[in-house]
Design an enzyme around this catalytic site. Structure first.
Site, mmCIF file in Angstrom:
data_model
loop_
_atom_site.group_PDB
_atom_site.id
_atom_site.type_symbol
_atom_site.label_atom_id
_atom_site.label_comp_id
_atom_site.label_asym_id
_atom_site.label_seq_id
_atom_site.Cartn_x
_atom_site.Cartn_y
_atom_site.Cartn_z
ATOM 1 N N GLU A 27 0.833 -1.210 0.000
ATOM 2 C CA GLU A 27 0.000 0.000 0.000
ATOM 3 C C GLU A 27 0.869 1.263 0.000
ATOM 4 O O GLU A 27 2.081 1.204 0.234
ATOM 5 C CB GLU A 27 -0.935 0.003 1.206
ATOM 6 C CG GLU A 27 -0.201 0.054 2.528
ATOM 7 C CD GLU A 27 -0.906 0.902 3.562
ATOM 8 O OE1 GLU A 27 -1.334 2.023 3.219
ATOM 9 O OE2 GLU A 27 -0.998 0.447 4.708
ATOM 10 N N LYS A 88 -5.538 10.759 0.009
ATOM 11 C CA LYS A 88 -5.598 9.444 0.655
ATOM 12 C C LYS A 88 -6.717 8.705 -0.066
ATOM 13 O O LYS A 88 -7.889 9.067 0.041
ATOM 14 C CB LYS A 88 -5.899 9.636 2.148
ATOM 15 C CG LYS A 88 -6.084 8.350 2.934
ATOM 16 C CD LYS A 88 -6.205 8.648 4.426
ATOM 17 C CE LYS A 88 -6.762 7.462 5.189
ATOM 18 N NZ LYS A 88 -6.914 7.738 6.628
ATOM 19 N N SER A 140 -13.695 1.955 9.129
ATOM 20 C CA SER A 140 -12.841 2.054 7.935
ATOM 21 C C SER A 140 -13.394 1.228 6.780
ATOM 22 O O SER A 140 -13.904 0.120 6.967
ATOM 23 C CB SER A 140 -11.436 1.566 8.283
ATOM 24 O OG SER A 140 -10.640 1.541 7.117
ATOM 25 N N LYS A 159 -4.947 -1.720 14.234
ATOM 26 C CA LYS A 159 -4.208 -0.651 14.888
ATOM 27 C C LYS A 159 -4.749 -0.473 16.299
ATOM 28 O O LYS A 159 -5.959 -0.454 16.509
ATOM 29 C CB LYS A 159 -4.334 0.643 14.086
ATOM 30 C CG LYS A 159 -3.284 0.654 12.982
ATOM 31 C CD LYS A 159 -3.186 1.976 12.315
ATOM 32 C CE LYS A 159 -4.384 2.184 11.445
ATOM 33 N NZ LYS A 159 -4.138 2.086 10.031
#
Ligand code: PSU
Ligand code: MN
Length: 309
Positions: A27, A88, A140, A159
């Site tokens: 990524e 992003k 997300s 995370k």
């Protein structure tokens, strides 16, 4: 091989895919938004190197002048890492980048989407996005992608800034296997422990490849999340991280930071609060994941070796 006017694939990756040799997608949001300079460029280069050393071809995915690049030259990596204004790019941002001819780093979700279109089935990142603690509605797109895109995603767990129990519940609901690599516990990014479980423990790249073939040959369409704990030497105990994450999280709420900006803010602030220790941990896990992804890609082989999707 995909032929699409918005895609640019390097000759090296084209050949690797044609010959069915292992390819690992990487990524680029981690380069554009996740890490500070100059560590971001160094990391991008080191990840590619780690993939090569483990016998696979790296495919860093990013947008440059509105084109979806599968594989970047070193000059292109430098440009992406140095750029002040990159998007992003997750699912809903591809068209923005294309129309505006913009540069952008693809998130886990965006990278999975583009990698799958290009026929790449294994992907390495640091930590996936998930359900945020700060707002019940900040979930997300990475999770939706894991539910819908048949790709193996190697990460160091969720995370630690996330609501991990809620993230795992979502993945269970969506039928996404959560594989612990040599562990029964879902790792928490900076830490190896979380007291949360996984849906399967697998102990070798070969077993993970067999698992993926079995999953996809049944007609399942989801991705497979492989959680690879951060190496012991670089791990930070969860008890040490918790107050730091709580502080960064409270600051985000106080400053009204939300949406796409939240993850980069939290990662940056936590790095400051740990005096760079969390950054070092982040870099170590990224390399560790690149290596494991390359080994899995080596075991998986291509469609000719017998998987359905
Ligand atoms: N893992 C890292 N650093 C990062 C990210 C993951 O070690 O910067 C990025 C990934 O690209 C992931 C994104 O998809 O953060 C999640 O952002 P959000 O929570 O806005 O979906
Ligand atoms: Mn979000």
């Amino acid at each position: 091989m995909i032929k699409h006017p918005d895609f640019v694939i390097t000759p090296e990756i084209k050949i690797a895919l044609d010959l069915d040799t292992p390819v690992v997608a990487l990524e680029s949001t981690v380069i554009t938004h996740g890490l500070p300079r100059p560590q971001n460029l160094q990391l991008a280069r080191d990840m590619e190197k780690a993939v090569r050393e483990a016998g696979a071809t790296p495919a860093t995915i990013a947008l440059l002048e509105g084109k979806i690049h599968i594989g970047l030259s070193d000059e292109e990596l430098v440009r992406l890492a140095d750029s002040e204004s990159t998007l992003k790019v997750s699912h809903r941002d591809f068209a923005t980048a294309i129309v505006k001819k913009a540069d952008g780093g693809t998130t886990v979700a965006g990278t999975m989407y583009a990698a799958n279109m290009a026929g790449i089935k294994v992907f390495a990142t640091g930590g996936i996005g998930g359900v945020h603690k700060e707002s019940a509605f900040d979930v997300s797109t990475d999770l939706r992608s894991l539910a819908e895109i048949p790709t193996i995603v190697v990460c160091a767990g969720g995370k630690a800034i996330l609501d991990l129990p809620a993230t795992l519940e979502y993945l269970e609901t969506m039928g996404v296997p959560v594989v612990g690599y040599q562990t029964d516990e879902f790792p928490a990014f900076y830490s190896r422990e979380s007291r949360l479980g996984v849906s399967a423990r697998l102990d070798s790249p070969k077993e993970i490849a067999e698992f993926a073939r079995a999953h996809w040959n049944l007609g399942m369409k989801s991705g497979i999340l492989v959680a690879n704990p951060i190496p012991e030497a670089d791990a930070i105990p969860a008890a040490k991280m918790e107050p730091i994450i709580a502080k960064a999280s409270a600051e985000a709420i106080e400053q009204g930071i939300h949406g796409q900006k939240l993850t980069p803010f939290l990662l940056g602030r936590i790095s400051e609060l740990t005096k760079g220790k969390s950054l070092k941990a982040n870099l170590a896990m990224l390399l560790n994941n690149a290596r494991l992804a390359a080994q899995i890609a080596g075991e998986l082989g291509g469609r000719k070796k017998g998987w359905a999707i």
